[in-house]
Design a protein around this motif. Structure first.
Motif, mmCIF file in Angstrom:
data_model
loop_
_atom_site.group_PDB
_atom_site.id
_atom_site.type_symbol
_atom_site.label_atom_id
_atom_site.label_comp_id
_atom_site.label_asym_id
_atom_site.label_seq_id
_atom_site.Cartn_x
_atom_site.Cartn_y
_atom_site.Cartn_z
ATOM 1 N N TYR A 163 5.237 5.919 -0.419
ATOM 2 C CA TYR A 163 4.158 5.026 -0.032
ATOM 3 C C TYR A 163 3.728 4.291 -1.296
ATOM 4 C CZ TYR A 163 3.746 7.562 4.380
ATOM 5 O OH TYR A 163 3.993 8.120 5.615
ATOM 6 N N ARG A 164 3.012 3.203 -1.111
ATOM 7 C CA ARG A 164 2.500 2.496 -2.287
ATOM 8 C C ARG A 164 1.102 1.972 -2.027
ATOM 9 N NH1 ARG A 164 6.564 -2.806 -2.142
ATOM 10 N NH2 ARG A 164 5.629 -3.840 -0.324
ATOM 11 N N GLN A 165 0.379 1.802 -3.119
ATOM 12 C CA GLN A 165 -0.984 1.276 -3.019
ATOM 13 C C GLN A 165 -1.206 0.297 -4.149
ATOM 14 O OE1 GLN A 165 -4.094 4.246 -2.867
ATOM 15 N NE2 GLN A 165 -5.495 2.785 -1.935
ATOM 16 N N ALA A 166 -1.459 -0.943 -3.780
ATOM 17 C CA ALA A 166 -1.782 -1.980 -4.743
ATOM 18 C C ALA A 166 -3.291 -2.050 -4.916
ATOM 19 C CB ALA A 166 -1.231 -3.319 -4.264
ATOM 20 N N PRO A 167 -3.766 -2.589 -6.013
ATOM 21 C CA PRO A 167 -5.216 -2.683 -6.240
ATOM 22 C C PRO A 167 -5.916 -3.421 -5.103
ATOM 23 C CG PRO A 167 -4.047 -3.171 -8.258
ATOM 24 C CD PRO A 167 -2.998 -3.066 -7.191
ATOM 25 N N GLY A 168 -6.958 -2.806 -4.587
ATOM 26 C CA GLY A 168 -7.733 -3.423 -3.530
ATOM 27 C C GLY A 168 -7.113 -3.356 -2.146
ATOM 28 N N LYS A 169 -5.989 -2.669 -2.031
ATOM 29 C CA LYS A 169 -5.311 -2.569 -0.736
ATOM 30 C C LYS A 169 -5.181 -1.112 -0.315
ATOM 31 C CE LYS A 169 -2.626 -6.840 -1.137
ATOM 32 N NZ LYS A 169 -1.271 -7.445 -1.014
ATOM 33 N N GLN A 170 -4.924 -0.924 0.983
ATOM 34 C CA GLN A 170 -4.716 0.420 1.493
ATOM 35 C C GLN A 170 -3.315 0.912 1.156
ATOM 36 O OE1 GLN A 170 -5.601 0.197 5.732
ATOM 37 N NE2 GLN A 170 -7.693 0.883 5.357
ATOM 38 N N ARG A 171 -3.174 2.213 1.128
ATOM 39 C CA ARG A 171 -1.862 2.803 0.917
ATOM 40 C C ARG A 171 -0.995 2.491 2.137
ATOM 41 N NH1 ARG A 171 -1.449 8.874 -1.366
ATOM 42 N NH2 ARG A 171 -2.949 7.859 -2.767
ATOM 43 N N GLU A 172 0.254 2.115 1.875
ATOM 44 C CA GLU A 172 1.148 1.739 2.962
ATOM 45 C C GLU A 172 2.502 2.420 2.807
ATOM 46 O OE1 GLU A 172 1.901 -2.472 2.889
ATOM 47 O OE2 GLU A 172 2.888 -2.411 0.930
ATOM 48 N N LEU A 173 3.153 2.625 3.932
ATOM 49 C CA LEU A 173 4.490 3.195 3.923
ATOM 50 C C LEU A 173 5.478 2.189 3.351
ATOM 51 C CD1 LEU A 173 6.606 5.352 4.847
ATOM 52 C CD2 LEU A 173 6.749 4.042 6.991
ATOM 53 N N VAL A 174 6.343 2.677 2.466
ATOM 54 C CA VAL A 174 7.449 1.869 1.957
ATOM 55 C C VAL A 174 8.726 2.257 2.699
ATOM 56 C CG1 VAL A 174 8.847 1.263 -0.037
ATOM 57 C CG2 VAL A 174 6.382 1.650 -0.313
ATOM 58 N N ALA A 175 9.049 3.541 2.657
ATOM 59 C CA ALA A 175 10.243 4.041 3.336
ATOM 60 C C ALA A 175 10.128 5.549 3.465
ATOM 61 C CB ALA A 175 11.509 3.674 2.564
ATOM 62 N N ARG A 176 10.768 6.101 4.490
ATOM 63 C CA ARG A 176 10.797 7.539 4.653
ATOM 64 C C ARG A 176 12.129 7.942 5.251
ATOM 65 N NH1 ARG A 176 6.050 7.437 9.122
ATOM 66 N NH2 ARG A 176 7.234 6.598 10.868
ATOM 67 N N ILE A 177 12.467 9.200 5.073
ATOM 68 C CA ILE A 177 13.758 9.703 5.530
ATOM 69 C C ILE A 177 13.592 11.135 6.006
ATOM 70 C CG2 ILE A 177 14.393 10.352 3.141
ATOM 71 C CD1 ILE A 177 17.319 9.677 3.894
ATOM 72 N N THR A 178 14.146 11.442 7.170
ATOM 73 C CA THR A 178 14.084 12.800 7.692
ATOM 74 C C THR A 178 15.147 13.666 7.022
ATOM 75 O OG1 THR A 178 15.668 12.402 9.470
ATOM 76 C CG2 THR A 178 13.355 11.866 9.912
ATOM 77 N N ASN A 179 15.074 14.954 7.276
ATOM 78 C CA ASN A 179 16.030 15.875 6.663
ATOM 79 C C ASN A 179 17.457 15.591 7.127
ATOM 80 O OD1 ASN A 179 14.538 17.192 9.060
ATOM 81 N ND2 ASN A 179 16.532 18.178 9.062
ATOM 82 N N ASN A 180 17.608 14.972 8.311
ATOM 83 C CA ASN A 180 18.959 14.676 8.782
ATOM 84 C C ASN A 180 19.353 13.227 8.551
ATOM 85 O OD1 ASN A 180 17.455 13.423 10.719
ATOM 86 N ND2 ASN A 180 18.060 14.756 12.398
ATOM 87 N N GLY A 181 18.571 12.506 7.733
ATOM 88 C CA GLY A 181 18.989 11.199 7.272
ATOM 89 C C GLY A 181 18.491 10.001 8.032
ATOM 90 N N HIS A 182 17.620 10.187 9.008
ATOM 91 C CA HIS A 182 17.071 9.044 9.730
ATOM 92 C C HIS A 182 16.046 8.333 8.856
ATOM 93 C CE1 HIS A 182 15.844 6.579 13.098
ATOM 94 N NE2 HIS A 182 14.590 6.856 12.808
ATOM 95 N N THR A 183 16.183 7.014 8.734
ATOM 96 C CA THR A 183 15.334 6.265 7.813
ATOM 97 C C THR A 183 14.427 5.270 8.530
ATOM 98 O OG1 THR A 183 17.068 4.599 7.493
ATOM 99 C CG2 THR A 183 17.006 6.422 5.923
ATOM 100 N N THR A 184 13.298 4.995 7.910
ATOM 101 C CA THR A 184 12.353 3.980 8.354
ATOM 102 C C THR A 184 11.924 3.174 7.134
ATOM 103 O OG1 THR A 184 11.520 5.443 10.092
ATOM 104 C CG2 THR A 184 10.158 3.548 9.497
ATOM 105 N N TYR A 185 11.868 1.852 7.293
ATOM 106 C CA TYR A 185 11.466 0.978 6.194
ATOM 107 C C TYR A 185 10.341 0.049 6.623
ATOM 108 C CZ TYR A 185 15.866 2.211 3.845
ATOM 109 O OH TYR A 185 16.897 2.877 3.232
ATOM 110 N N ALA A 186 9.491 -0.287 5.679
ATOM 111 C CA ALA A 186 8.540 -1.358 5.903
ATOM 112 C C ALA A 186 9.310 -2.672 5.989
ATOM 113 C CB ALA A 186 7.529 -1.418 4.764
ATOM 114 N N ASP A 187 8.833 -3.583 6.822
ATOM 115 C CA ASP A 187 9.516 -4.867 6.980
ATOM 116 C C ASP A 187 9.658 -5.595 5.646
ATOM 117 O OD1 ASP A 187 8.079 -5.686 10.246
ATOM 118 O OD2 ASP A 187 9.829 -4.491 9.692
#
Length: 117
Positions: free
Chosen positions: A37-61
């Motif tokens: 996840y990432r958080q820029a100054p003045g912004k909320q924390r947001e998902l960048v990318a995540r991966i499950t134990n079996n390799g399924h991935t999700t990315y921010a647009d």
């Protein structure tokens, strides 16, 4: 308890690349999700990318096609990597590693990524 140790980050110019890594150890379970996840100054924390134990991935647009998340599942340590290419100034933020398993949520201390134009 789960311990997360992050590495990577730093200052780069636009268009360059960086690689972040995060090693999870301690009371880790085989079924889990790790991510960044990432958080820029003045912004909320947001998902960048995540991966499950079996390799399924999700990315921010905003990072699709530029960032790639991967992981290594060793018996006592799960490590997640984030390869960041074609970095933009808008990618500047503190990046946090996350480990999740059945309601247990752990965060790394954060690593700064700064992209200059």
């Amino acid at each position: 308890q789960v311990q997360l140790v992050e590495s990577g980050g730093g200052l780069v110019q636009a268009g360059e690349s960086l690689r972040l890594s995060c090693a999870a150890s301690g009371n880790i379970f085989a079924i889990n999700i790790m991510g960044w996840y990432r958080q820029a100054p003045g912004k909320q924390r947001e998902l960048v990318a995540r991966i499950t134990n079996n390799g399924h991935t999700t990315y921010a647009d905003s990072v699709k096609g530029r960032f790639t998340i991967s992981r290594d599942n060793a018996r006592n340590t799960n490590t997640v990597h984030l390869q960041m290419n074609s970095l933009k100034p808008d990618d500047t933020a503190v990046y946090y590693c996350n480990y999740w398993n059945e309601g247990r949520d752990y965060w790394g201390q954060g690593t700064q990524v700064t992209v200059s134009s």
